[in-house]
Scaffold this active site. Sequence first.
Site, short mmCIF file in Angstrom:
data_model
loop_
_atom_site.label_atom_id
_atom_site.label_comp_id
_atom_site.label_asym_id
_atom_site.label_seq_id
_atom_site.Cartn_x
_atom_site.Cartn_y
_atom_site.Cartn_z
N HIS A 1 0.81 -1.21 0.00
CA HIS A 1 0.00 0.00 0.00
C HIS A 1 0.85 1.27 0.00
O HIS A 1 0.36 2.35 0.32
CB HIS A 1 -0.93 0.02 1.21
CG HIS A 1 -1.87 -1.14 1.26
ND1 HIS A 1 -1.63 -2.27 2.01
CD2 HIS A 1 -3.05 -1.37 0.63
CE1 HIS A 1 -2.61 -3.13 1.85
NE2 HIS A 1 -3.49 -2.62 1.03
N ASP B 1 33.46 -29.77 18.50
CA ASP B 1 33.68 -31.09 17.92
C ASP B 1 34.97 -31.20 17.10
O ASP B 1 34.94 -31.36 15.88
CB ASP B 1 32.47 -31.48 17.07
CG ASP B 1 32.42 -32.98 16.84
OD1 ASP B 1 33.48 -33.64 16.89
OD2 ASP B 1 31.32 -33.52 16.63
N HIS C 1 35.44 -34.79 15.17
CA HIS C 1 34.97 -35.19 13.84
C HIS C 1 35.96 -34.78 12.74
O HIS C 1 35.89 -35.31 11.63
CB HIS C 1 33.59 -34.58 13.56
CG HIS C 1 33.62 -33.22 12.93
ND1 HIS C 1 34.14 -32.12 13.55
CD2 HIS C 1 33.21 -32.78 11.70
CE1 HIS C 1 34.03 -31.05 12.74
NE2 HIS C 1 33.47 -31.42 11.63
N HIS D 1 36.29 -35.36 7.89
CA HIS D 1 36.93 -34.55 6.87
C HIS D 1 38.22 -35.16 6.33
O HIS D 1 39.07 -34.46 5.78
CB HIS D 1 37.21 -33.15 7.43
CG HIS D 1 35.95 -32.43 7.80
ND1 HIS D 1 34.89 -32.29 6.93
CD2 HIS D 1 35.56 -31.82 8.95
CE1 HIS D 1 33.90 -31.62 7.53
NE2 HIS D 1 34.28 -31.34 8.75
N ASP E 1 29.84 -32.54 6.09
CA ASP E 1 29.12 -32.21 7.34
C ASP E 1 27.61 -32.34 7.17
O ASP E 1 26.92 -32.93 7.99
CB ASP E 1 29.46 -30.79 7.79
CG ASP E 1 30.80 -30.70 8.49
OD1 ASP E 1 31.17 -31.65 9.19
OD2 ASP E 1 31.47 -29.67 8.32
#
Lengths: 429, 169, 120
Positions: free
Chosen positions: A104, A207, A210, A215, A358
């Site tokens: 508007h 983490d 991991h 990886h 991931d």
Amino acid sequence: MKDDLLALRDLDDGWLDRRVFWDRDVYELELERIFARCWLFVAHESQLPKPGSFLTTWMGEDHVLVVRRRDGSIGAYLNSCPHRGNRVCTAEAGTARGFVCNYHGWSFDLDGRLAGVHESAAFGREPTFDRSKLGLTPVAQLDTYKGLVFATFDPDAPPLRDFLGDFAFYLDVMLDNDEGGTEFAGGSITSVLDCNWKIAAENFAGDALHAGWTHASGAEAMLGRGVAGLSGDDTESYHVNVNGHCWEFNLDGVGNAATLGDRRIIDYLRANEARFTERLGPLRAKMVGSISSVNVFPNFSFLPGQNTFRTWQPKGPHRTELHTWVLVNRDAPEEVKDAWRKGAMMTFSPSGVFEMDDGENWELATRANQGVVTRRQRLYYGLGSDTAIEHPELPGNVHRGQVNDANQRAFYRRWSELLRAGTWDEVPS
Amino acid sequence: MTSLETHFEVQAFLAYEARLLDEERYPEWLGLFTEDAHYWAPGVENRGRSDKEGTYAPSRMAYFDDTLDDLRRRVTRFTAPTAWAEDPATRHLHVVSNIEVEDGETAGELLVRSVFVNYRGQGDVDAATLYGRREDVLRRVPDGGLRIARRLVVLRHAVLPAKNINTFF
Amino acid sequence: MSADVTSAAELKGCRVVLCAADDVPAGRMLRVVVPEAGPLLVANVDGTFHVTADTCTHAEASLSEGDLEGRTVVCPVHWAEFDLATGAALCFPATRALAVHPAAVEDGQVVAYIRGSREG
């Protein structure tokens, strides 16, 4: 039942209730008590270089317009017209003198004030129409810490510096290792993960475990070998946390940076080590590019060395929108900045050789909890139960060893405290 | 206007390239590039029409901003037995269409425009669709064949509707 | 001077005194309502006075509440821009030019010569 869940009574013993990743009502409470209450990262100042510069982002599921005002200050408002609720800004970034709602024609200036309305004669005759009360809704508080802009919807939230607490000591590793300060390289990349936002946040919180496994293929691509073990007795490494903000790191100086595979970055870090030391002291100077990861509670993460900065924006209990940027030192040589921009994308972006592995894990770790029986099985978070130490230099809660679950437990402890507290006064300090 | 023969050759080249990607024959795919190749897929931002910054630019973040060596690194990751997310294999389908061929700025080069759709089936139920436009410079090499000297990939997504890009376009 | 004014009025239109020149310092604007032409905008651009219609040609906004950037006035409601010397609309959303009236400083007063045909 709910209170019992939110208390996470088994957490200190190393167990997490899987319902935190799945239940819709837990998620709704997170939006109320974490995202509508905590200080959230909304921008780097360099993204708003001049008056009229703007960007849009998320605070929880609330869409927010962040602008550089004419006086140079930064404002943030709900990106929703007070008339019918439409977005007033439909671009993700740019420069504007103000914002006009497409529905508007209500227009708003950089201070969020209602500047004009279409068919103003009709509104002019309307006694209930008070222009001064119909601006964009501002955030309750906005503040910056060394280039990073944070905002909160809660007027009772403690000041940003208190919210960060001693974590500022660690943030300076990234934000204040050079007197010129930092900036974001141009642009941002956004992608979607079908995972709970906390799975991503806790990964960056602590983490390190991991890295060498998930990886392995990325390390093979970038380093020509796997990630070296991180839990040897001779490795000096830590989990530290303050107010739920978490940093896991070792002191190898360049471990993360090396994965970018660009000699110019390593050379820059080596050449500036003395300067880092001068500003940060010898211990923190070794953190600038080391194997490490960080989450600023609740959902703002980064990796020193790779310099990827990101937010995990909640889109329901099982969906997360990932926004990423690249941080560089403003005074670094252009070729070094460019190497970082390229390297961060090569490793940590949707096409990055590390990040690619991931998303898969986080999505499947979320989805498993759809099973009612699966959901009853607690998850093991017990690593490093007796690793708390006092450290002469490091503030906050310090744990020896970066292969640890201490930070993840601290992250969920903070989560639990916030979800159970009706007001900020009830949140343990 | 290039000849029918050249157009057909380019079309066959791009179809072959797409099949190499579908079949994860990455080393062979790398062989389709010149040594000086640049492969660029910029991040696309949702900016206004009047925004002089444009929706993408060389100085901004990119999904790919790669030399041939960079592409080789990515292939090293794809082909590593520890690329956990790639096992079971993602079922990729690369569709290439709307191919236009014209002479390039340099003799022996062609400017080739095309559109692509990358459909992906992954794991049991995961699926994603990515699409965009490409602009290639194909170079005629001494053996008579074509090689990709430059590729620009402009995705049509501001928010990538997928968790990753585990292929090339 | 008065003789000049008479002849100027015939050439340029109806002479209207708008304000004292001191009322509008350099870089500032003032809205003046006169019966001959409705609301007018007086702008001082580095000592040169410009007089134009004050109402934006796009929507109903007073340009005097906007910004003066060099010789450009920026509407405060939808940020249309006009060249004060020519009246030209410089950017979306304005598409129609602003009425421009010849102006001068005479005896320390800003005067405009209003011609009906040029009213916006």
